[in-house]
Design a protein around this motif. Structure first.
Motif, PDB file in Angstrom:
ATOM      1  N   ASP A 106      -2.097   1.960   3.631  1.00 22.89           N
ATOM      2  CA  ASP A 106      -2.248   1.578   2.223  1.00 22.89           C
ATOM      3  C   ASP A 106      -3.290   0.453   2.124  1.00 22.89           C
ATOM      4  O   ASP A 106      -2.974  -0.700   1.882  1.00 22.89           O
ATOM      5  CB  ASP A 106      -0.889   1.129   1.668  1.00 22.89           C
ATOM      6  CG  ASP A 106      -0.967   0.703   0.206  1.00 22.89           C
ATOM      7  OD1 ASP A 106      -1.975   1.013  -0.454  1.00 22.89           O
ATOM      8  OD2 ASP A 106      -0.017   0.052  -0.263  1.00 22.89           O
ATOM      9  N   TYR A 110      -6.575   5.379   1.013  1.00 26.55           N
ATOM     10  CA  TYR A 110      -5.320   5.826   1.620  1.00 26.55           C
ATOM     11  C   TYR A 110      -5.610   6.830   2.731  1.00 26.55           C
ATOM     12  O   TYR A 110      -5.346   8.033   2.607  1.00 26.55           O
ATOM     13  CB  TYR A 110      -4.349   6.422   0.606  1.00 26.55           C
ATOM     14  CG  TYR A 110      -2.935   6.495   1.189  1.00 26.55           C
ATOM     15  CD1 TYR A 110      -2.156   5.355   1.292  1.00 26.55           C
ATOM     16  CD2 TYR A 110      -2.411   7.681   1.685  1.00 26.55           C
ATOM     17  CE1 TYR A 110      -0.893   5.387   1.866  1.00 26.55           C
ATOM     18  CE2 TYR A 110      -1.141   7.731   2.255  1.00 26.55           C
ATOM     19  CZ  TYR A 110      -0.394   6.582   2.333  1.00 26.55           C
ATOM     20  OH  TYR A 110       0.860   6.611   2.916  1.00 26.55           O
ATOM     21  N   SER A 127      -5.940  -2.057   0.837  1.00 23.80           N
ATOM     22  CA  SER A 127      -5.826  -2.793  -0.419  1.00 23.80           C
ATOM     23  C   SER A 127      -6.936  -3.829  -0.552  1.00 23.80           C
ATOM     24  O   SER A 127      -7.265  -4.529   0.410  1.00 23.80           O
ATOM     25  CB  SER A 127      -4.472  -3.530  -0.485  1.00 23.80           C
ATOM     26  OG  SER A 127      -3.390  -2.651  -0.216  1.00 23.80           O
ATOM     27  N   SER A 128      -7.498  -3.917  -1.739  1.00 24.23           N
ATOM     28  CA  SER A 128      -8.367  -5.047  -2.081  1.00 24.23           C
ATOM     29  C   SER A 128      -7.467  -6.125  -2.675  1.00 24.23           C
ATOM     30  O   SER A 128      -7.001  -5.990  -3.815  1.00 24.23           O
ATOM     31  CB  SER A 128      -9.436  -4.634  -3.096  1.00 24.23           C
ATOM     32  OG  SER A 128     -10.011  -5.788  -3.700  1.00 24.23           O
ATOM     33  N   ARG A 129      -7.212  -7.171  -1.924  1.00 23.81           N
ATOM     34  CA  ARG A 129      -6.321  -8.216  -2.432  1.00 23.81           C
ATOM     35  C   ARG A 129      -6.930  -8.905  -3.647  1.00 23.81           C
ATOM     36  O   ARG A 129      -6.192  -9.348  -4.542  1.00 23.81           O
ATOM     37  CB  ARG A 129      -6.024  -9.235  -1.329  1.00 23.81           C
ATOM     38  CG  ARG A 129      -5.375  -8.654  -0.082  1.00 23.81           C
ATOM     39  CD  ARG A 129      -4.083  -7.903  -0.368  1.00 23.81           C
ATOM     40  NE  ARG A 129      -3.412  -7.519   0.873  1.00 23.81           N
ATOM     41  CZ  ARG A 129      -2.402  -6.682   0.954  1.00 23.81           C
ATOM     42  NH1 ARG A 129      -1.938  -6.097  -0.150  1.00 23.81           N
ATOM     43  NH2 ARG A 129      -1.849  -6.395   2.129  1.00 23.81           N
ATOM     44  N   CYS A 148       3.899   4.665  -3.987  1.00 29.06           N
ATOM     45  CA  CYS A 148       3.948   3.654  -2.933  1.00 29.06           C
ATOM     46  C   CYS A 148       5.052   2.650  -3.229  1.00 29.06           C
ATOM     47  O   CYS A 148       5.364   2.377  -4.392  1.00 29.06           O
ATOM     48  CB  CYS A 148       2.611   2.939  -2.820  1.00 29.06           C
ATOM     49  SG  CYS A 148       1.235   4.035  -2.415  1.00 29.06           S
ATOM     50  N   PHE A 180      -1.181  -3.420  -9.802  1.00 29.31           N
ATOM     51  CA  PHE A 180      -1.773  -3.210  -8.488  1.00 29.31           C
ATOM     52  C   PHE A 180      -2.815  -2.096  -8.454  1.00 29.31           C
ATOM     53  O   PHE A 180      -3.634  -2.045  -7.549  1.00 29.31           O
ATOM     54  CB  PHE A 180      -0.677  -2.817  -7.475  1.00 29.31           C
ATOM     55  CG  PHE A 180       0.260  -3.915  -7.082  1.00 29.31           C
ATOM     56  CD1 PHE A 180       0.131  -5.202  -7.580  1.00 29.31           C
ATOM     57  CD2 PHE A 180       1.296  -3.653  -6.199  1.00 29.31           C
ATOM     58  CE1 PHE A 180       1.005  -6.207  -7.207  1.00 29.31           C
ATOM     59  CE2 PHE A 180       2.172  -4.653  -5.807  1.00 29.31           C
ATOM     60  CZ  PHE A 180       2.024  -5.929  -6.313  1.00 29.31           C
ATOM     61  N   LYS A 183      -1.200   5.339  -6.237  1.00 34.24           N
ATOM     62  CA  LYS A 183      -2.606   5.296  -5.867  1.00 34.24           C
ATOM     63  C   LYS A 183      -3.265   6.560  -6.401  1.00 34.24           C
ATOM     64  O   LYS A 183      -2.646   7.633  -6.423  1.00 34.24           O
ATOM     65  CB  LYS A 183      -2.780   5.231  -4.347  1.00 34.24           C
ATOM     66  CG  LYS A 183      -2.271   3.942  -3.720  1.00 34.24           C
ATOM     67  CD  LYS A 183      -2.495   3.905  -2.220  1.00 34.24           C
ATOM     68  CE  LYS A 183      -3.892   3.492  -1.848  1.00 34.24           C
ATOM     69  NZ  LYS A 183      -3.974   2.226  -1.101  1.00 34.24           N
ATOM     70  N   GLY A 238      -6.691  -2.274  -7.420  1.00 33.83           N
ATOM     71  CA  GLY A 238      -6.884  -2.833  -6.086  1.00 33.83           C
ATOM     72  C   GLY A 238      -6.401  -1.932  -4.972  1.00 33.83           C
ATOM     73  O   GLY A 238      -6.705  -2.160  -3.794  1.00 33.83           O
ATOM     74  N   LYS A 239      -5.649  -0.892  -5.327  1.00 37.08           N
ATOM     75  CA  LYS A 239      -5.122   0.049  -4.349  1.00 37.08           C
ATOM     76  C   LYS A 239      -5.869   1.386  -4.345  1.00 37.08           C
ATOM     77  O   LYS A 239      -5.590   2.234  -3.494  1.00 37.08           O
ATOM     78  CB  LYS A 239      -3.644   0.328  -4.643  1.00 37.08           C
ATOM     79  CG  LYS A 239      -2.721  -0.876  -4.500  1.00 37.08           C
ATOM     80  CD  LYS A 239      -2.421  -1.181  -3.047  1.00 37.08           C
ATOM     81  CE  LYS A 239      -1.319  -2.213  -2.881  1.00 37.08           C
ATOM     82  NZ  LYS A 239      -0.931  -2.381  -1.455  1.00 37.08           N
ATOM     83  N   GLU A 273      -2.409  -1.871   5.602  1.00 35.19           N
ATOM     84  CA  GLU A 273      -0.948  -1.811   5.519  1.00 35.19           C
ATOM     85  C   GLU A 273      -0.483  -0.521   6.183  1.00 35.19           C
ATOM     86  O   GLU A 273      -0.521   0.544   5.575  1.00 35.19           O
ATOM     87  CB  GLU A 273      -0.457  -1.856   4.060  1.00 35.19           C
ATOM     88  CG  GLU A 273      -0.716  -3.163   3.337  1.00 35.19           C
ATOM     89  CD  GLU A 273      -0.017  -3.242   1.982  1.00 35.19           C
ATOM     90  OE1 GLU A 273       0.743  -2.301   1.653  1.00 35.19           O
ATOM     91  OE2 GLU A 273      -0.231  -4.223   1.260  1.00 35.19           O
ATOM     92  N   GLN A 311      -6.169  -6.431  -6.443  1.00 35.05           N
ATOM     93  CA  GLN A 311      -4.736  -6.188  -6.566  1.00 35.05           C
ATOM     94  C   GLN A 311      -4.062  -7.271  -7.403  1.00 35.05           C
ATOM     95  O   GLN A 311      -3.156  -6.979  -8.200  1.00 35.05           O
ATOM     96  CB  GLN A 311      -4.087  -6.125  -5.178  1.00 35.05           C
ATOM     97  CG  GLN A 311      -2.581  -5.889  -5.212  1.00 35.05           C
ATOM     98  CD  GLN A 311      -1.974  -5.864  -3.819  1.00 35.05           C
ATOM     99  OE1 GLN A 311      -2.677  -5.860  -2.804  1.00 35.05           O
ATOM    100  NE2 GLN A 311      -0.651  -5.838  -3.745  1.00 35.05           N
TER     101      GLN A 311
END
Length: 274
Positions: free
Chosen positions: A151, A174, A153-155, A71, A164, A97, A167-168, A120, A158
């Motif tokens: 994509d 995905y 994502s758990s901010r 990614c 990253f 990921k 969190g990805k 994303e 992340q």
């Protein structure tokens, strides 16, 4: 051509896809179980298939479990500005990921409790032949096809550390598909990309605004690692993610939210969150 990976009556199939109808490849003696396994002879057979039927089916991930997903972070200037103190990168920001994140169109994604889950919308590229030390000028010759990725994502996770990855890489983080388009996208840098949440337009951009276009990404990554058939590059997201909103307006994805990502010529990827 468009190829989907589907499940019908608990059996997985590759299929040519045309306006919601399918032509199952195993009905034509094609034994490949993933897009990456299709041979030159298989592709020659595909050109002669023209009978499509209605089926009740579910979508699988276009990316198979044996392939890598790389990614790209911060690949649109508009998205860079959504990061506090964000600076335009001098070289591509590459992360990965895990394969447990791969899932197909119409999947359900669990958001967990307080994980600050975000979307994303992205253009994803599948490599079609082994690539190592590839030059920018001919890098697109190594592309098999293009499809849509989200994509997710758990901010919270992340940015909990400097990496990253966790969190990805939650399960089903995905979603991708609904199919891969092969030989139909002449210019990957001229595609409209849009993301909607519950029908509201959140992301509206064009792949021509990438900082590092597809050919540069393939060339750059191939200087350091071998890209093999089936490996994929998710090329980054434009502005409009939840993280980029003022904190008072941030409503993270939760139960019942529906996210749709559309890219010119690649259909619509739909995901429901719980």
């Amino acid at each position: 051509m468009k190829i989907a990976s589907v499940t019908i009556d608990n059996k997985n199939h590759l299929a040519l896809y045309r306006e919601g109808k399918l032509a199952l490849l195993d009905n034509y003696g094609i034994k490949a179980t993933s897009v990456a396994e299709l041979s030159h002879d298989d592709f020659a057979k595909l050109k002669d298939i023209n009978r499509f039927q209605d089926y009740t089916f579910s979508y699988n991930s276009i990316i198979d479990q044996k392939s890598s997903l790389l990614c790209i972070g911060l690949n649109y200037k508009s998205h860079v500005s959504e990061h506090a103190g964000g600076k335009i990168p001098e070289t591509p920001v590459v992360f990965s990921k895990a394969n447990n994140a791969f899932t197909g169109n119409h999947s359900i994604v669990q958001t967990g409790n307080g994980m600050h889950v975000d979307y994303e919308g992205e253009l994803c590229v599948m490599i079609g032949k082994t690539a190592r030390n590839v030059g920018e000028a001919n890098a697109l010759n190594y592309v098999l096809g293009y499809f849509i990725g989200n994509d997710v994502s758990s901010r919270l996770m992340q940015y909990k550390t400097t990496q990253f990855f966790l969190g990805k890489s939650f399960d089903n983080f995905y979603p991708n598909g609904p199919y891969i388009s092969i030989g139909e996208i002449n210019d990957p840098q001229n595609l409209t990309i849009q993301t909607r949440v519950n029908g509201e337009l959140r992301q509206d951009s064009n792949t021509g605004l990438m900082i590092f276009p597809v050919n540069k990404l393939i060339s750059y990554i191939s200087q350091f690692m071998t890209l093999r058939p089936g490996d994929c590059i998710s090329t980054g997201t434009p502005a409009g993610v939840i993280m980029g909103m003022p904190e008072s307006n941030q409503k993270w994805l939760g139960k019942g939210d529906k996210v749709e990502v559309q890219i010119t010529g690649l259909g619509k990827l739909e995901t429901t969150f719980e």
